[in-house]
Design a protein around this motif. Structure first.
Motif, PDB file in Angstrom:
ATOM      1  N   TYR A  26     -23.547  26.407 -11.535  1.00 19.04           N
ATOM      2  CA  TYR A  26     -23.819  27.193 -10.215  1.00 19.04           C
ATOM      3  C   TYR A  26     -25.056  27.202 -10.395  1.00 19.04           C
ATOM      4  O   TYR A  26     -25.881  27.654 -11.202  1.00 19.04           O
ATOM      5  CB  TYR A  26     -22.823  28.313 -10.159  1.00 19.04           C
ATOM      6  N   GLY A  27     -25.604  27.355  -9.122  1.00 22.53           N
ATOM      7  CA  GLY A  27     -26.809  27.930  -8.589  1.00 22.53           C
ATOM      8  C   GLY A  27     -26.900  28.566  -7.157  1.00 22.53           C
ATOM      9  O   GLY A  27     -25.711  28.174  -6.386  1.00 22.53           O
ATOM     10  N   PRO A  28     -27.919  29.016  -6.815  1.00 19.47           N
ATOM     11  CA  PRO A  28     -27.945  29.663  -5.414  1.00 19.47           C
ATOM     12  C   PRO A  28     -28.010  28.625  -4.428  1.00 19.47           C
ATOM     13  O   PRO A  28     -28.487  27.388  -4.531  1.00 19.47           O
ATOM     14  CB  PRO A  28     -29.524  30.443  -5.260  1.00 19.47           C
ATOM     15  N   ALA A  29     -27.492  28.907  -3.380  1.00 24.00           N
ATOM     16  CA  ALA A  29     -27.131  28.005  -2.098  1.00 24.00           C
ATOM     17  C   ALA A  29     -28.602  27.991  -1.578  1.00 24.00           C
ATOM     18  O   ALA A  29     -29.812  28.541  -1.832  1.00 24.00           O
ATOM     19  CB  ALA A  29     -26.478  28.231  -1.027  1.00 24.00           C
ATOM     20  N   SER A  30     -28.814  26.503  -0.971  1.00 29.94           N
ATOM     21  CA  SER A  30     -30.127  26.307  -0.297  1.00 29.94           C
ATOM     22  C   SER A  30     -30.691  27.392   0.711  1.00 29.94           C
ATOM     23  O   SER A  30     -29.951  28.118   1.339  1.00 29.94           O
ATOM     24  CB  SER A  30     -29.934  25.133   0.557  1.00 29.94           C
ATOM     25  N   ASN A  31     -31.889  27.794   0.359  1.00 28.16           N
ATOM     26  CA  ASN A  31     -32.691  28.987   0.904  1.00 28.16           C
ATOM     27  C   ASN A  31     -32.051  30.433   0.745  1.00 28.16           C
ATOM     28  O   ASN A  31     -32.180  31.436   1.721  1.00 28.16           O
ATOM     29  CB  ASN A  31     -32.790  28.490   2.594  1.00 28.16           C
ATOM     30  N   SER A  32     -31.335  30.553  -0.336  1.00 26.49           N
ATOM     31  CA  SER A  32     -30.838  31.812  -0.523  1.00 26.49           C
ATOM     32  C   SER A  32     -31.467  32.352  -1.776  1.00 26.49           C
ATOM     33  O   SER A  32     -31.872  31.656  -2.596  1.00 26.49           O
ATOM     34  CB  SER A  32     -29.289  31.840  -0.760  1.00 26.49           C
ATOM     35  N   ILE A  33     -31.243  33.632  -1.887  1.00 30.01           N
ATOM     36  CA  ILE A  33     -31.956  34.233  -3.295  1.00 30.01           C
ATOM     37  C   ILE A  33     -30.759  35.360  -3.615  1.00 30.01           C
ATOM     38  O   ILE A  33     -29.656  35.680  -3.129  1.00 30.01           O
ATOM     39  CB  ILE A  33     -33.144  35.159  -2.918  1.00 30.01           C
ATOM     40  N   LEU A  34     -30.959  35.495  -5.050  1.00 30.94           N
ATOM     41  CA  LEU A  34     -30.217  36.449  -5.696  1.00 30.94           C
ATOM     42  C   LEU A  34     -30.584  37.924  -5.388  1.00 30.94           C
ATOM     43  O   LEU A  34     -31.414  38.055  -6.400  1.00 30.94           O
ATOM     44  CB  LEU A  34     -29.591  35.903  -6.973  1.00 30.94           C
TER      45      LEU A  34
ATOM     46  N   ASP B 131     -24.882  33.889  -2.334  1.00 33.56           N
ATOM     47  CA  ASP B 131     -24.202  32.686  -1.961  1.00 33.56           C
ATOM     48  C   ASP B 131     -24.675  31.636  -2.891  1.00 33.56           C
ATOM     49  O   ASP B 131     -25.766  31.254  -2.903  1.00 33.56           O
ATOM     50  CB  ASP B 131     -25.120  32.409  -0.579  1.00 33.56           C
ATOM     51  N   VAL B 132     -23.674  31.244  -3.438  1.00 36.72           N
ATOM     52  CA  VAL B 132     -23.704  30.289  -4.660  1.00 36.72           C
ATOM     53  C   VAL B 132     -22.828  29.073  -4.334  1.00 36.72           C
ATOM     54  O   VAL B 132     -21.856  28.912  -3.694  1.00 36.72           O
ATOM     55  CB  VAL B 132     -23.061  30.954  -5.794  1.00 36.72           C
ATOM     56  N   GLY B 133     -23.486  27.814  -4.824  1.00 37.82           N
ATOM     57  CA  GLY B 133     -22.589  26.682  -4.868  1.00 37.82           C
ATOM     58  C   GLY B 133     -22.786  26.053  -6.163  1.00 37.82           C
ATOM     59  O   GLY B 133     -23.618  26.391  -7.216  1.00 37.82           O
ATOM     60  N   VAL B 134     -21.838  24.908  -6.374  1.00 39.82           N
ATOM     61  CA  VAL B 134     -21.795  23.923  -7.399  1.00 39.82           C
ATOM     62  C   VAL B 134     -23.229  23.072  -7.565  1.00 39.82           C
ATOM     63  O   VAL B 134     -23.396  22.529  -6.613  1.00 39.82           O
ATOM     64  CB  VAL B 134     -20.440  23.400  -7.465  1.00 39.82           C
TER      65      VAL B 134
ATOM     66  N   THR C 282     -22.209  38.852 -13.253  1.00 36.80           N
ATOM     67  CA  THR C 282     -22.571  37.788 -12.534  1.00 36.80           C
ATOM     68  C   THR C 282     -21.416  36.929 -12.190  1.00 36.80           C
ATOM     69  O   THR C 282     -21.258  36.562 -10.850  1.00 36.80           O
ATOM     70  CB  THR C 282     -23.515  36.875 -13.476  1.00 36.80           C
ATOM     71  N   TYR C 283     -20.345  36.793 -12.745  1.00 34.97           N
ATOM     72  CA  TYR C 283     -19.104  36.036 -12.186  1.00 34.97           C
ATOM     73  C   TYR C 283     -18.541  36.766 -11.207  1.00 34.97           C
ATOM     74  O   TYR C 283     -18.203  36.192 -10.278  1.00 34.97           O
ATOM     75  CB  TYR C 283     -18.100  36.224 -13.561  1.00 34.97           C
ATOM     76  N   TYR C 284     -18.429  38.167 -11.154  1.00 32.76           N
ATOM     77  CA  TYR C 284     -18.022  38.678 -10.004  1.00 32.76           C
ATOM     78  C   TYR C 284     -18.614  38.607  -8.756  1.00 32.76           C
ATOM     79  O   TYR C 284     -18.071  38.159  -7.751  1.00 32.76           O
ATOM     80  CB  TYR C 284     -17.709  40.118 -10.096  1.00 32.76           C
TER      81      TYR C 284
ATOM     82  N   GLU D 173     -33.890  33.132 -11.978  1.00 32.35           N
ATOM     83  CA  GLU D 173     -34.523  34.537 -12.215  1.00 32.35           C
ATOM     84  C   GLU D 173     -33.529  35.599 -11.557  1.00 32.35           C
ATOM     85  O   GLU D 173     -32.857  35.496 -10.426  1.00 32.35           O
ATOM     86  CB  GLU D 173     -35.749  34.691 -11.535  1.00 32.35           C
ATOM     87  N   MET D 174     -32.836  36.576 -12.411  1.00 36.33           N
ATOM     88  CA  MET D 174     -32.200  37.613 -11.830  1.00 36.33           C
ATOM     89  C   MET D 174     -32.868  38.688 -11.309  1.00 36.33           C
ATOM     90  O   MET D 174     -33.842  39.374 -12.002  1.00 36.33           O
ATOM     91  CB  MET D 174     -31.095  37.692 -13.221  1.00 36.33           C
TER      92      MET D 174
END
Length: 488
Positions: A82-90, A97-100, A245-247, A278-279
């Motif tokens: 998984y990683g952040p969706a396009s143009n999103s930050i954690l 907003d996360v995607g495969v 992180t999972y939640y 980076e978290m």
């Protein structure tokens, strides 16, 4: 088709996928972001044999005497990264907003401890993210909460989700000779492999599906036909970092779990979603899901977790245990025994008496409260956190040296000692100490033994009524108080 049904493929469909080149044989490279394959898994077992003739981290207790059985299963297939969706930050609010981003093949294992009599099953499966921070799997929460799980009729499932505990931690004298599964028993576990720690989140999801109410029972059923009502993830310290992180990231996508128990949050951030991401320095749990979560901390984590504190809500509770240590006189000896059995390690010589504040009682009450919360019966009580103040931040102490605020068990309401959150660093996990009061202090506080027991009993009653002590633990606590030499 639901996510669970799509991913819980049958043996036949997994075989077709393998033939098509998506599983272990013929999976040559990860798909590019946005082009990920379909994650899938199959379960085999129960597993037997091997050089040791038993699973790693098998239960210390004779489970059959409790009407329980322990079985081990292998799970293999492909898992998502998984990683952040396009143009999103954690961000720190956890609303990610996360995607495969890809899939990779893997093979791991999980343990199941379940009632042999279906009528004894309470409908709840707790799925523990087994902690592998020392290079080997630890069933931390089982060793804290086994009494509640066994007497309550829970199913406990322990997941080897991380490469570190499966095949990524070779023997290292600096680590004390601890070994991962493959190196501990090459005959039993030699076929296991997780190529990347980034797969851990989806491996955990797939085990949750394999033991949930929507699981396939056509071929291998790890729960032997038990009817499941809810599946609750559980994990402490390093496992808790993963569950935070999972939640925030995976639960909105997978929607496999019904409520979360997160213990001993010893940092304010969380484990990276994948390598190189980076978290935030502070990570809070998102509050826009309808899945409740309870965080339980000892006093040892309170200051480090302080920046991540957040208000109680319809889906969030924080309990912090006054006077408590990271480990205690109940948990530490169990961990010693496991390491001695599995690694032939001598028990360390620790100075002083372990902290005796029974963290396990609060953890037992918390999981019981979580089940009722998930079922819509009641929500856990809202309790004040531990008092933290000063520069630098520190726990506030009362006149006896015990922490103020927080969840207050009878041990701190009717104290007979100073309970230290830290302790001998040679002992596991900073176990903390108990420093008994001098005899003259005890006599001034409790002129007679009956006076002490009467006050302790009143505190037990308050704890039961407030929901921080289940009746079975209250009975045990009162028996211990009656046997205590107070005053000396």
């Amino acid at each position: 088709m639901s996510t669970s049904l799509m991913r819980n493929t049958s043996i036949l469909s997994v075989a077709w996928l393998a033939f098509a080149g998506f599983l272990l044989v013929g999976c040559s490279e990860d798909p590019a972001p946005g082009e990920a394959g379909v994650a899938s898994s199959t379960v085999s077992g129960p597993i037997s044999g091997g050089l040791k003739g038993r699973p790693f981290t098998s239960a210390l207790l004779d489970l059959s005497s409790y009407g329980y059985v322990e079985e081990e299963y292998f799970i293999e297939g492909t898992a998502n990264t998984y990683g952040p969706a396009s143009n999103s930050i954690l961000g720190p609010d956890g609303r990610w907003d996360v995607g495969v981003t890809g899939t990779q093949p893997y093979k791991s294992r999980f343990l199941v401890r379940r009632p042999t009599d279906a009528t004894k099953f309470n409908g709840t499966v707790v799925v523990e993210w087994m902690q592998s921070s020392a290079g080997f799997d630890k069933d931390v929460n089982w060793n804290w909460q086994r009494d509640e799980f066994l007497r309550g009729g829970y199913v406990w499932v322990g997941v080897s989700a991380q490469r570190e505990g499966v095949d990524g931690s070779p023997t290292d004298p600096v680590q004390g000779g601890f070994q991962d599964l493959v190196r501990w028993d090459t005959e039993r576990y030699g076929s296991l492999g997780i190529p990347s720690e980034d797969l851990a989140y989806d491996i955990f999801t797939q085990v949750g599906e394999a033991v949930g109410s929507g699981r396939s029972t056509d071929f291998v059923d790890p729960l032997a036909g038990l009817e499941v009502r809810e599946v609750l993830p559980i994990g402490d310290t390093f496992a808790a970092e993963h569950l935070v992180t999972y939640y925030n990231a995976v639960q909105p996508l997978a929607q496999v779990f019904d409520g979360f128990f997160i213990g001993w949050r010893h940092i304010s951030s969380s484990t990276p979603l994948s390598a190189g991401i980076e978290m935030p320095n502070v990570v809070k749990l998102r509050t826009d899901l309808d899945v409740p979560v309870i965080v339980v901390n000892s006093a040892a984590e309170a200051v480090a977790h302080y920046p991540a504190r957040q208000p109680n809500s319809d889906v969030y509770r924080l309990w912090e245990i006054a006077g408590s240590a990271h480990t205690n006189a109940f948990w530490a000896p169990q961990m010693y025994a496991i390491m001695n059995r599995d690694f032939d390690m001598p028990l360390p010589q620790c100075e002083g008496q372990f902290n005796t504040v029974p963290n396990q009682y609060v953890m037992n009450a918390a999981v019981s409260q979580l089940v009722r919360w998930v079922r819509g019966q009641s929500s856990p009580p809202e309790l004040p956190p531990l008092d933290v103040a000063g520069t630098p931040l520190a726990l506030v102490q009362d006149e006896f040296g015990n922490t103020t605020g927080g969840v207050r068990l009878p041990e701190v309401v009717v104290p007979i000692a100073r309970y230290e959150a830290g302790g001998d660093r040679r002992c596991p996990a900073d176990s903390g100490y108990t420093h008994p009061f001098l005899a003259e202090v005890l006599i001034s506080m409790y002129p007679t033994h009956d006076d002490y027991v009467s006050k302790y009993q009143a505190a037990v009653q308050v704890a039961v009524e407030s929901g921080i002590l289940v009746p079975a633990d209250a009975e045990e606590a009162l028996k211990n108080a009656m046997l205590a030499s107070v005053p000396r």
